[in-house]
Enzyme design. Structure first.
Site, PDB file in Angstrom:
ATOM      1  N   ASP A 107      -9.377   7.604   5.133  1.00 47.59           N
ATOM      2  CA  ASP A 107      -9.071   6.601   4.238  1.00 47.59           C
ATOM      3  C   ASP A 107      -9.702   5.527   4.183  1.00 47.59           C
ATOM      4  O   ASP A 107      -9.163   4.433   4.020  1.00 47.59           O
ATOM      5  CB  ASP A 107      -7.611   6.486   4.223  1.00 47.59           C
ATOM      6  CG  ASP A 107      -6.917   6.083   2.666  1.00 47.59           C
ATOM      7  OD1 ASP A 107      -7.712   6.399   1.883  1.00 47.59           O
ATOM      8  OD2 ASP A 107      -5.819   5.607   2.697  1.00 47.59           O
ATOM      9  N   GLY A 139       0.893  -1.087   0.071  1.00 47.85           N
ATOM     10  CA  GLY A 139       0.054   0.071   0.073  1.00 47.85           C
ATOM     11  C   GLY A 139       0.697   1.221  -0.141  1.00 47.85           C
ATOM     12  O   GLY A 139       2.168   0.978  -0.295  1.00 47.85           O
TER      13      GLY A 139
END
Length: 825
Positions: A632, A514
């Site tokens: 997020d 990520g």
């Protein structure tokens, strides 16, 4: 009397013929055999691995002849015969027709639907399903010669032993093509090829456009996939000769069941069957990150962790566009070439550029390769590839270099043509050496002093740990500025322990990546499985995000939040590691947006996941010691445990508040397009209501199985939010579900989830419910208010927002990677 005797004789003849008829072998179709859909006839390979018969994919009522795995609990087609021309009823028959051609007929209409057009007819034909999954047509007396085989006509799946490439003699290409949808196996938009143009590489295309390239083959693996060469389960290879060029793979362990597929959304996926869970697990996907998309950074641009830069000694071709996040124009040399006085500069650790416009020689030494490129002013770069143990391959690029990616490990060297003025002279090298030596000596002195201080502090920490202690904020200076971290306690792991657990961060231990960096699966000595998040040196996120995640998660305890087990901070090695509980089913997006994986996710489980995420978010907003805004929330940041229970993860971008604070304003916008609320993306205003917006997007994605970003519909330009809102207004909300089947009993529950999702994504934050209200609405059957028009109603609105934001000197990411460096208006 004659008639009576005639009937008796005829009956005896028929009876004798039936008694003498040899039964059909289970794995073959003889010239006289007929496989009927209406009778449920099938063909099973001799080892029982595969079965061929008639089936209907997904929710379709059309009938197809296909091959699928025989012994698995999930029907998984690997090949479809009549993928372009389905049967609309069960009157299909599969048999041989003259002159020895295997054909599929619609018996009700008397027409041929599909046939195996062999290059030469077979006198005594037989069709046989091999245990490799290959359907072959051959002469009954010739078991090795196959005039026709299904492996030469792949659909969306590459099995061990299949070829991906070209047969030059027959002028035939073997390539994969995606299904149109889970219900329709007809050829979709995406194809996957072994492209021999220039030097061989595998290429993913949408139509004619390249979307992804593996980089050239280097004798062991593809340049952009260095981990393939170290794989203990598969053996990969590329065959190159004057007759054919093809990529293939074999299984080294016959107990492993694995396949490579091209999904309908254009993602290559390697799957392995898990006997314990009786389900398919994704082993590898490509493309997976922003940098994987073809030519993202233009000529001479290099992509690192979703951000483009120029190669050293190169500058952006259009500085203005580059600053706005439009990198397609690429880079140019700082000093123009002046052939033939140019030289070459070495660049290391990269995925080699696209080889479409390249030339190669498989038996040329490095000096000869360099000389050949030097003499050709069109040659922009060269490299040497170890094609095999007996020689070298000289590879030349005859044009601008595109599709370059930085690799943290396994990258290769390339020598790029550069103006002579950019080359270092002997005198300048000598000066550099002197400066470097001075810096090194000074650094060594400072390092020694630092080691003494570090050793003293380390002894103190180790003593605490031996006594059952844990890492406290005063042991890590970076935590001292957080007033609320005074009572923080978190176990500290030794770096050596994590090295052993992850096999030194081996490629086989890597399970994802990520914005923070790569994630590895590990096994502690006590047998506990862990997930290790490792801060990448090239990550846009850094120590601040690391610190933020530790502070936010350490004291959070909720069944729908991922549990942080500890951390590892090693200044000497520049390692910052977060150690979490391991989630066997990985992230929600890997199952939700995959055509086959999504099929396994029925509505009850989807509803449980929605409710679990809602409860976890409610805890963050209201019930935790600190009020936390995640900022997020998205499908890839929701992890699934062994029972498919959701756990919210990745708090590196979260913000915490005390008292009655519920939001703030920032000039640093973080998050992911497609999930960010309008007020946050445009003006930097974030609150608990911006998390609610992200949750609403996630609800609609879970219900539909479609991504909000990139959603398209033939009748309009709206994104998933706009499409769902229109269907809801028309009273057709349930049309949002097409990728899986629901029982009628669940219809009201599905409609309610869609309704709640639309309430969460309304344009104005004031109109959106709080998470406490969301949890109540999901759990009750009371009347709900009508939702107003959602924010970012169409995909084009999002693009406009991106353009306006990117005008403020921002590094921009529009895919599923988190944005961490955007300046809001």
């Amino acid at each position: 009397m004659k008639t009576f005797y005639g009937v008796v004789v005829s009956s005896l003849v028929i009876t004798a013929s039936l008694l003498s008829e040899t039964p059909r072998a289970m794995d073959t179709i003889a010239a006289t055999d007929v496989i009927r859909d209406g009778d449920g006839d099938t063909v099973v390979s001799s080892g029982g691995s595969f079965v061929m018969g008639f089936f209907s994919p997904g929710n379709s009522e059309n009938r197809y002849v296909g091959i699928w795995y025989n012994k698995l609990s999930v029907q998984t087609p690997v090949w479809v015969a009549n993928r372009e021309v389905p049967l609309t009823n069960t009157s299909g028959v599969l048999k041989f027709v003259e002159p020895g051609i295997l054909a599929l007929l619609d018996e009700s209409k008397g027409v041929v639907i599909w046939s195996a057009n062999a290059s030469s007819t077979v006198r005594n034909p037989i069709a046989q399903l091999l245990d490799s999954g290959n359907l072959v047509v051959r002469d009954v007396n010739d078991p090795k010669n196959f005039p026709w085989q299904s492996f030469d006509h792949p659909t969306d799946t590459l099995l061990p032993g299949m070829k991906l490439g070209w047969d030059y003699a027959a002028d035939v290409e073997f390539y994969l093509s995606s299904w149109k949808s889970y219900d329709d196996p007809a050829s979709g938009d995406y194809t996957y090829h072994c492209d021999p143009t220039g030097y061989p590489q595998n290429v993913l295309r949408k139509g004619r456009d390249k979307r992804y390239s593996t980089g050239p083959w280097n004798g062991l693996t593809f340049s952009g996939l260095p981990g393939l060469s170290r794989n203990p389960v598969f053996k990969f290879g590329l065959v190159m000769n004057e007759n054919e060029v093809y990529y293939h793979y074999e299984l080294l362990n016959n107990l492993v069941i694995s396949r490579y597929t091209l999904s309908q959304s254009g993602v290559g996926q390697r799957w392995s069957w898990d006997d314990q869970t009786q389900s398919w697990r994704i082993y590898l996907t490509a493309p997976t990150e922003n940098c994987d998309f073809y030519n993202l950074c233009g000529s001479y641009g290099i992509c690192n962790t979703a951000v483009c830069g120029c190669l050293d000694k190169f500058v952006p071709k259009d500085e203005g566009s580059w600053e706005r996040g439009n990198w397609s124009g690429g880079c140019v040399r700082r000093k123009p070439l002046n052939c033939p006085s140019d030289g070459f500069v070495r660049y290391s650790g990269i995925k080699l550029p696209d080889t479409e416009h390249s030339w190669y020689n498989r038996s040329m030494n490095p000096d000869g390769c360099k000389e050949l490129c030097f003499k050709n002013c069109s040659c922009m770069a060269y490299t040497i590839i170890d094609a095999n143990a007996g020689g070298h391959t000289c590879l030349l690029w005859l044009g601008d270099l595109v599709d370059i990616k930085g690799l943290s490990a396994g990258g290769q060297d390339i020598y790029i043509r550069m103006a002579s003025s950019e080359l270092e002279s002997k005198g300048s090298r000598r000066k550099v050496v002197i400066v470097v030596l001075t810096v090194v000596v000074t650094s060594l002195v400072l390092l020694c002093l630092g080691l003494i201080l570090y050793s003293q502090r380390r002894k103190k920490i180790d003593l605490s740990l031996r006594k059952g202690g844990s890492l406290r904020p005063e042991d890590v200076k970076d935590f001292d500025d957080e007033s609320h971290s005074r009572d923080l306690e978190l176990p500290l792991f030794e770096l050596s322990t994590i090295y052993r657990a992850t096999d030194n961060f081996s490629f086989n231990s890597k399970i994802g990546e990520g914005g923070f960096g790569p994630v590895y699966k590990g096994l502690l000595e006590g047998g506990q499985e862990i997930a290790v998040k490792r801060l990448s040196r090239t990550s846009l996120q850094g120590v601040n995000e690391f610190k933020n995640e530790v502070i936010c998660v350490a004291k959070l305890q909720h069944r729908n939040l991922v549990k942080l087990l500890g951390c590892c901070i090693c200044g000497e090695e520049e390692e910052y590691l977060l150690i979490y509980e391991y989630m066997p089913n990985r992230s929600l997006d890997l199952i939700l947006f995959d055509p086959l994986g999504s099929k396994l996710l029925g509505w009850p489980k989807r509803y449980d996941i929605i409710n679990g995420i809602a409860r976890g978010l409610l805890y963050l907003h209201q019930d935790s010691r600190l009020r936390i805004i995640h900022r997020d929330l998205k499908a890839s940041n929701v992890l699934l445990d062994s029972d498919m229970n959701p756990k919210i993860s990745d708090f590196g971008l979260a913000r915490s508040f005390g008292g009655n604070e519920t939001g703030a304003n920032t000039s640093r916008v973080v998050g992911t397009y497609g999930y960010m609320s309008p007020e946050y993306a445009v003006d930097g205003l974030f609150s608990v209501k911006s998390d609610v917006f992200s949750f609403g997007v996630l609800v609609l994605e879970i219900v539909s199985g479609k991504r909000n970003r990139g959603f398209s519909h033939r009748d309009h330009f709206h994104n998933l939010l706009g499409h769902a809102w229109m269907l809801h207004r028309e009273g057709n909300a349930l049309e949002l579900i097409k990728s899986y089947h629901i029982k009628p009993d669940y219809s009201s529950e599905v409609a309610r989830a869609i309704h709640v999702g639309l309430l969460c994504v309304q344009q104005s934050p004031d109109d959106r419910p709080t998470m406490s209200s969301v949890v109540l609405m999901l759990g009750n059957e009371g009347e709900l208010p009508q939702p107003k028009k959602p924010g970012f109603f169409t995909e084009r609105d999002v693009t406009d927002i991106e353009t306006s934001i990117s005008s403020s000197n921002a590094h921009l990411s529009t895919n599923e990677m988190s944005i961490t460096l955007l300046e809001a208006r």
